[in-house]
Design a protein around this motif. Structure first.
Motif: not given
Length: 296
Positions: A153-155, A186-188, A194-199, A210-218
């Motif tokens: 995501p910081d590319d 957060e970028a991580s 945890h997640g992904a970022f697609l371009v 579009v981004g996929l943000k991982g969480t610890d909430k299920g």
């Protein structure tokens, strides 16, 4: 020559455009940009110089049959501009690379092409309108070849999309938009595992993300879906969402959530078409007022 007098005829207008581009690009010149060879070998040289080295990949990218590709490569080799060799780990794959002479020729073409582009823009009293039109045409003609790639995501390609996204939100939301006030992930959290970022890349130019943000909430969150205005209505946003769902499954994620703002009517309509269900607010971000979930 048949005169084209119907100014509303879409076929005649499209064919006129084809003739104009063919002439301006020098597609029929025996010495493209005055460098002593036609457009075909110049395009192959340009493609190699821009980082594509696998011969099969080059052929697919340029839409060439194997016979023509072989002749163009042979001609560039005979000029001492490229070398070809088998891949170290797979003798069936051929790789092409520029020689020092080829690199110099690539640089010469780049300078001439930049100057030609500047001249075209200088002719038009409204270069922004011309550029917007060219963006639409280039995207439409290349939409089937648009690549969706996963990057950090910081590319720079990601940050270019995100900058355009934030600017558009500031213009469209009644409250304006300041990214530092949002629940900015957060970028991580948008990187494996945890997640992904697609371009989405159109001939190397980023035109969507579009981004996929991982969480610890299920669940994981879909974030920062954006497509360039030139690509809208061509199905690119749906392709990005489809690819993100595939990536989520690979990561073992089976529940997705997202938030949006009612001013973004096109996005909300698409979410509903794609099977997203409206739910109650699940975060304290000040900007969204619409919330959705999808079980994969």
């Amino acid at each position: 020559m048949t005169e084209q007098t119907d100014l509303t005829d879409p076929i005649a207008r499209t064919r006129r455009f084809h003739r104009a581009v063919t002439a301006e690009a020098g597609a029929l010149d025996s010495s493209f940009l005055g460098r002593g060879r036609p457009l075909g070998p110049a395009r192959v040289l340009n493609t190699i110089g821009n980082g594509r080295c696998d011969v099969a990949d080059i052929r697919s990218y340029l839409g060439l049959d194997s016979g023509l590709m072989s002749r163009l490569l042979r001609g560039l080799e005979d000029e001492g501009l490229i070398t070809t060799a088998s891949a170290p780990n797979d003798a069936r794959r051929r790789l092409a690379s520029l020689t020092p002479k080829g690199a110099a020729e690539f640089d010469a073409y780049e300078a001439l092409s930049d100057a030609q582009a500047a001249q075209i823009l200088a002719r038009c009293p409204c270069p922004d309108r011309l550029l917007a039109a060219m963006d639409i045409v280039a995207t439409a003609l290349g939409i089937e070849r648009t690549e969706i790639v996963e990057i950090a995501p910081d590319d720079p390609r990601a940050t270019a999309c995100l900058g355009a996204y934030y600017t558009e939100l500031a213009q469209r939301l009644a409250t304006g938009y300041e990214v530092q006030l949002s629940a900015d992930p957060e970028a991580s959290a948008m990187m494996a595992p945890h997640g992904a970022f697609l371009v989405a890349l159109s001939d190397g130019m980023p035109i969507g993300c579009v981004g996929l943000k991982g969480t610890d909430k299920g669940y994981a969150e879909v974030k920062r879906l954006w497509t360039a205005p030139s690509a809208r209505g061509m199905g690119l946003a749906r392709r990005l969402m489809d690819q993100l769902e595939i990536r989520a499954r690979v990561l073992g994620i089976d529940r997705l959530r997202l938030d949006s703002n009612s001013a973004l009517t096109e996005a909300i309509a698409m979410y509903r078409r794609l099977g997203w269900t409206e739910i109650e607010r699940f975060n304290d971000d000040p900007y969204p007022d619409q919330f959705f979930e999808k079980i994969l």
